[in-house]
Design a protein around this motif. Structure first.
Motif, PDB file in Angstrom:
ATOM      1  N   THR A 108      13.897 -46.455  61.467  1.00 17.41           N
ATOM      2  CA  THR A 108      13.096 -47.662  61.347  1.00 17.41           C
ATOM      3  C   THR A 108      11.711 -47.281  60.847  1.00 17.41           C
ATOM      4  N   THR A 109      11.144 -48.169  60.073  1.00 15.50           N
ATOM      5  CA  THR A 109       9.785 -47.940  59.576  1.00 15.50           C
ATOM      6  C   THR A 109       8.766 -48.523  60.554  1.00 15.50           C
ATOM      7  N   ALA A 110       9.268 -49.143  61.614  1.00 15.65           N
ATOM      8  CA  ALA A 110       8.351 -49.790  62.554  1.00 15.65           C
ATOM      9  C   ALA A 110       8.625 -49.303  63.979  1.00 15.65           C
ATOM     10  N   PRO A 111       8.394 -48.001  64.228  1.00 14.78           N
ATOM     11  CA  PRO A 111       8.745 -47.465  65.545  1.00 14.78           C
ATOM     12  C   PRO A 111       8.049 -48.189  66.693  1.00 14.78           C
ATOM     13  N   VAL A 112       6.882 -48.748  66.421  1.00 14.77           N
ATOM     14  CA  VAL A 112       6.109 -49.364  67.498  1.00 14.77           C
ATOM     15  C   VAL A 112       6.774 -50.639  68.023  1.00 14.77           C
ATOM     16  N   SER A 113       7.590 -51.267  67.183  1.00 11.23           N
ATOM     17  CA  SER A 113       8.193 -52.534  67.606  1.00 11.23           C
ATOM     18  C   SER A 113       9.566 -52.353  68.251  1.00 11.23           C
ATOM     19  N   ARG A 114       9.986 -51.089  68.422  1.00 13.68           N
ATOM     20  CA  ARG A 114      11.328 -50.868  68.972  1.00 13.68           C
ATOM     21  C   ARG A 114      11.464 -51.428  70.385  1.00 13.68           C
ATOM     22  N   ILE A 115      12.728 -51.667  70.766  1.00 12.59           N
ATOM     23  CA  ILE A 115      13.034 -52.129  72.127  1.00 12.59           C
ATOM     24  C   ILE A 115      12.894 -50.927  73.061  1.00 12.59           C
ATOM     25  N   ARG A 116      12.001 -51.033  73.992  1.00 10.96           N
ATOM     26  CA  ARG A 116      11.750 -49.906  74.896  1.00 10.96           C
ATOM     27  C   ARG A 116      12.624 -50.012  76.140  1.00 10.96           C
TER      28      ARG A 116
END
Ligand SMILES: [Zn+2]
Length: 451
Positions: free
Chosen positions: A93-101
């Motif tokens: 993913t190019t958006a690691p910050v938005s991943r489901i934690r």
């Protein structure tokens, strides 16, 4: 969206912190319940409207805590995480910050606590499931997965948090307990009736669980999965207890994280239930059980994310006790949990038997009496998938997927052989293994994901 949510969390945490502070001051001033009601229910409200507003709120019990997370919110977040696919490499993913934690918490503490039977410790088995589940979830770039401990130590991130924030965690714990007491006293929160009895967590474990709830909240976590193996509190030492099967505990419906947790719990329970019995203990036999007092899932409204506690089975059941079966059985529990999460996120696996144990080389199993191991486990699941296990007239509580071949397996093979026009030997010979190869050659298609 996640970023916005984190900001939101930070603000709401600050409000909670202020609310806690105010609750303490208010306690001294003798007006705690009105203050708590005011801030619990809606954050800051202009004081001049507070009195009438509070009395209106007090009439409607059970709506005190503001919903902290919804199923739709995280499902939408999951869907919008951008994924890059490139040939010969894992998706990223190019958006690691938005991943489901997701935090996976193998039950109890490193080296201490949990139940034991026949030399098998719950905390070790829980860790085995946790690590297998983390391995599966880590292959999905939309998830950011952490496991809370190893066999010997806490994840350093959590250990540092426990050490550096001990006072805040204690204040958090005490403040929430006091607020809950007041809610229960004034009837704004209803006590849960008919709870399943749980051992009280020792104070150090309670501190760590509150610490985890505070940490996941501070860090914008979406889901916490607590992994446990059950025990029958009444069984005698060395003698298996009365109950068997799994149960998924979710927060009391009055808590802020209730709805999302229950939706996820139901999805996971459905996948576990494909191959395993739900618990036979009264109140656990519904499969997904609401609980008001388990700290892990947010007692005293202490968890903001979706929180579940899964009791995968009872420690004296054969799939935990038989060392030759345990690895495949634990991997299978992890796989079914993973499938449940994928179902919840509306991104199911395109084809699956719902089990990791088969297809299998059916020439490697005969199912003679007391044969045990992954082959028998796979055979029982395959026969179940085909509709022959448990045999007619029996259920999973009589005939669990145990990995041990006894009367249930034999009868089930006989019924399968009769249905296929084969000699009914009750053992797997060349004809029966050929039939099994044919019948399990192609996994069923399930709904395709949105990808
Ligand atoms: Zn436990």
């Amino acid at each position: 969206m996640q970023y916005t949510r984190r900001i939101f969390w930070r603000i709401s945490r600050y409000i909670l912190y202020m609310r806690n502070e105010l609750a303490w001051y208010a306690a001294y001033a003798g007006c705690i319940s009105s203050m708590v009601v005011l801030f619990c229910a809606g954050g800051f409200v202009p004081l001049r409207t507070a009195t009438s507003w509070v009395s209106t709120q007090a009439q409607s019990a059970a709506v005190f805590f503001v919903t902290s997370i919804t199923a739709v919110q995280i499902q939408n977040q999951y869907r919008t995480i951008p994924i890059t696919y490139s040939a010969g490499a894992a998706a990223t993913t190019t958006a690691p910050v938005s991943r489901i934690r997701i935090l996976i918490v193998p039950g109890h503490q490193p080296t201490i606590g949990g139940t034991e039977f026949g030399g098998v410790w719950e905390r070790d088995v829980a860790l085995e499931i946790a690590d297998a589940l983390a391995g599966l979830l880590s292959q999905n770039p939309r998830y950011d997965v952490m496991v809370s401990r190893t066999a010997t130590e806490w994840n350093p991130v959590l250990q540092d948090y426990f050490d550096a924030h001990a006072l805040e965690i204690d204040t958090f714990k005490q403040s929430l307990a006091l607020q809950m007491q007041n809610h229960l006293a004034d009837g704004s929160i209803l006590p849960a009736a008919d709870q399943v009895y749980h051992d009280t967590a020792p104070s150090e474990a309670a501190f760590q669980l509150y610490g985890i709830n505070k940490w996941t909240s501070d860090n914008g976590y979406d889901i916490t999965l607590h992994i446990h193996i059950n025990d029958d509190a009444e069984h005698r030492t060395g003698v298996a207890g009365k109950y068997s099967g799994f149960a998924v505990y979710v927060p009391d419906h009055q808590y802020s994280n209730a709805v999302a947790s229950k939706t996820i719990g139901e999805a996971i329970a459905a996948r576990l239930n494909a191959y395993h019995a739900t618990s036979t203990l009264a109140h656990e036999d519904v499969g997904v059980v609401e609980d008001q007092q388990l700290i892990a899932i947010g007692s005293n409204n202490s968890a903001s994310d979706a929180a579940l506690l899964i009791e995968y089975g009872y420690i004296y059941e054969p799939q935990f006790q038989e060392s030759s079966v345990r690895s495949v059985a634990m991997a299978d529990y992890a796989y079914q949990t993973y499938l449940g999460l994928q179902d919840f996120f509306k991104d199911p696996l395109s084809t699956t038997y719902g089990s990791i144990a088969f297809p299998y080389d059916w020439t490697k199993v005969t199912a003679k009496k007391n044969e045990k191991g992954p082959a028998v486990y796979a055979l029982q699941e395959a026969l179940h998938y085909l509709g022959y296990y448990p045999p007619v007239g029996k259920n999973f509580s009589d005939c669990p997927v145990s990995g041990v071949a006894r009367a249930c397996t034999r009868t089930s093979i006989v019924q399968y052989q009769r249905a296929r026009g084969l000699p009914a030997s009750g053992l797997i010979g060349p004809d029966t293994s050929a039939a099994l190869f044919r019948d399990t050659a192609q996994p069923p298609a399930s709904p395709l994901s949105f990808n």
